[in-house]
Scaffold this motif. Structure first.
Motif, PDB file in Angstrom:
ATOM      1  N   SER A 135      38.666  47.555  34.991  1.00  0.00           N
ATOM      2  CA  SER A 135      40.021  47.006  34.953  1.00  0.00           C
ATOM      3  C   SER A 135      40.073  45.487  34.809  1.00  0.00           C
ATOM      4  O   SER A 135      41.143  44.933  34.614  1.00  0.00           O
ATOM      5  N   THR A 136      38.942  44.807  34.916  1.00  0.00           N
ATOM      6  CA  THR A 136      38.956  43.349  34.836  1.00  0.00           C
ATOM      7  C   THR A 136      38.253  42.845  33.584  1.00  0.00           C
ATOM      8  O   THR A 136      37.158  43.278  33.262  1.00  0.00           O
ATOM      9  N   ALA A 137      38.907  41.909  32.922  1.00  0.00           N
ATOM     10  CA  ALA A 137      38.311  41.272  31.749  1.00  0.00           C
ATOM     11  C   ALA A 137      37.515  40.046  32.172  1.00  0.00           C
ATOM     12  O   ALA A 137      36.584  39.645  31.480  1.00  0.00           O
ATOM     13  N   ALA A 138      37.903  39.447  33.315  1.00  0.00           N
ATOM     14  CA  ALA A 138      37.239  38.222  33.761  1.00  0.00           C
ATOM     15  C   ALA A 138      37.541  37.965  35.228  1.00  0.00           C
ATOM     16  O   ALA A 138      38.467  38.554  35.799  1.00  0.00           O
ATOM     17  N   TRP A 139      36.749  37.072  35.797  1.00  0.00           N
ATOM     18  CA  TRP A 139      37.002  36.518  37.133  1.00  0.00           C
ATOM     19  C   TRP A 139      37.062  35.006  36.955  1.00  0.00           C
ATOM     20  O   TRP A 139      36.195  34.416  36.335  1.00  0.00           O
ATOM     21  N   GLU A 140      38.117  34.424  37.482  1.00  0.00           N
ATOM     22  CA  GLU A 140      38.309  32.990  37.391  1.00  0.00           C
ATOM     23  C   GLU A 140      38.466  32.452  38.806  1.00  0.00           C
ATOM     24  O   GLU A 140      39.160  33.050  39.626  1.00  0.00           O
ATOM     25  N   ARG A 141      37.811  31.324  39.098  1.00  0.00           N
ATOM     26  CA  ARG A 141      37.901  30.785  40.454  1.00  0.00           C
ATOM     27  C   ARG A 141      37.802  29.270  40.443  1.00  0.00           C
ATOM     28  O   ARG A 141      37.293  28.667  39.513  1.00  0.00           O
ATOM     29  N   VAL A 142      38.301  28.705  41.532  1.00  0.00           N
ATOM     30  CA  VAL A 142      38.105  27.290  41.798  1.00  0.00           C
ATOM     31  C   VAL A 142      37.475  27.199  43.190  1.00  0.00           C
ATOM     32  O   VAL A 142      37.948  27.811  44.144  1.00  0.00           O
ATOM     33  N   VAL A 143      36.353  26.490  43.256  1.00  0.00           N
ATOM     34  CA  VAL A 143      35.577  26.323  44.477  1.00  0.00           C
ATOM     35  C   VAL A 143      35.877  24.937  45.024  1.00  0.00           C
ATOM     36  O   VAL A 143      35.668  23.937  44.328  1.00  0.00           O
ATOM     37  N   LEU A 144      36.365  24.889  46.264  1.00  0.00           N
ATOM     38  CA  LEU A 144      36.812  23.637  46.876  1.00  0.00           C
ATOM     39  C   LEU A 144      35.979  23.368  48.131  1.00  0.00           C
ATOM     40  O   LEU A 144      36.114  24.082  49.129  1.00  0.00           O
ATOM     41  N   PRO A 145      35.098  22.369  48.098  1.00  0.00           N
ATOM     42  CA  PRO A 145      34.248  22.098  49.261  1.00  0.00           C
ATOM     43  C   PRO A 145      35.033  21.490  50.420  1.00  0.00           C
ATOM     44  O   PRO A 145      35.959  20.694  50.209  1.00  0.00           O
ATOM     45  N   LEU A 146      34.652  21.884  51.622  1.00  0.00           N
ATOM     46  CA  LEU A 146      35.269  21.375  52.843  1.00  0.00           C
ATOM     47  C   LEU A 146      34.180  20.773  53.725  1.00  0.00           C
ATOM     48  O   LEU A 146      33.065  21.306  53.790  1.00  0.00           O
ATOM     49  N   VAL A 147      34.510  19.685  54.414  1.00  0.00           N
ATOM     50  CA  VAL A 147      33.531  19.025  55.271  1.00  0.00           C
ATOM     51  C   VAL A 147      33.930  19.138  56.736  1.00  0.00           C
ATOM     52  O   VAL A 147      35.108  19.282  57.068  1.00  0.00           O
ATOM     53  N   ASP A 148      32.907  19.063  57.603  1.00  0.00           N
ATOM     54  CA  ASP A 148      33.147  19.069  59.044  1.00  0.00           C
ATOM     55  C   ASP A 148      33.324  17.626  59.528  1.00  0.00           C
ATOM     56  O   ASP A 148      33.391  16.696  58.717  1.00  0.00           O
TER      57      ASP A 148
END
Length: 194
Positions: free
Chosen positions: A157-170
């Protein structure tokens, strides 16, 4: 499940340089498309509204907090993205990554919930796991958002996966977690909402 730790480290180096040729060859040899990446995307670079919202939230938090702190993850403020969000913890300085939260839409579409599990145990193809681990490792070093897109080899059912990776700091200013907005794209080119 096994992964090739040497390949992950090599791919991390390639991704840091925005070089995806070797990685694309591995994807293509299995019938998959991509991956494509873009470091430091702008909201205008992104298509799905969920990705735009998450990146805009991250950008605003950096302006107000001075750094992408883990406290910017507020379920109330992120409500428009819920279901598509993953929270991924850094384990052993990036040796592996643990899913603190695996969005319900991502889980429904993929057919499994990774909450509480390690990325190295993800049931996706080995090269998908290795690419994701390399991308997170590279994002730890660059400390900036990265967009990625790929088309799976045998998805129904999926043609693609799209994501945005957002780094977080402590509080020690070390990348310790990622806020990831991930959107499955249907065969019609629209985000799936299951």
């Amino acid at each position: 499940m096994t992964v090739d730790w040497d390949r992950i480290e090599r791919w991390k180096g390639l991704l840091l340089e925005n070089e995806t040729g070797e990685i694309e060859s591995v994807f293509h040899s299995d019938g998959a498309r991509g991956p494509s990446i873009k470091w430091r995307p702008t909201v205008d670079d992104l298509q799905p509204k969920v990705l735009k919202f998450a990146l805009d939230h991250w950008d605003r938090a950096v302006v107000s907090l001075g750094a992408p702190r883990i406290r910017l993850v507020d379920p109330v403020l992120l409500a428009p993205t819920l279901g598509y969000l993953l929270l991924v913890d850094v384990v052993d300085d990036g040796r592996d990554f643990a899913y603190r939260l695996f969005g319900t839409i991502a889980g429904t579409v993929s057919g499994f919930d990774m909450t509480g599990r390690m990325l190295s145990d993800h049931p996706a193809s080995t090269y998908i796991r290795e690419f994701s681990m390399a991308l997170y490792r590279a994002a730890m070093l660059r400390r900036e958002p990265v967009w990625s897109h790929y088309g799976p080899a045998m998805a129904v059912s999926t043609a693609a996966w799209e994501r945005v990776v957002l780094p977080l700091v402590d509080d020690s200013d070390k990348v310790c977690r990622f806020l990831v907005a991930t959107v499955p794209i249907g065969l019609d080119g629209q985000p799936l909402r299951r």
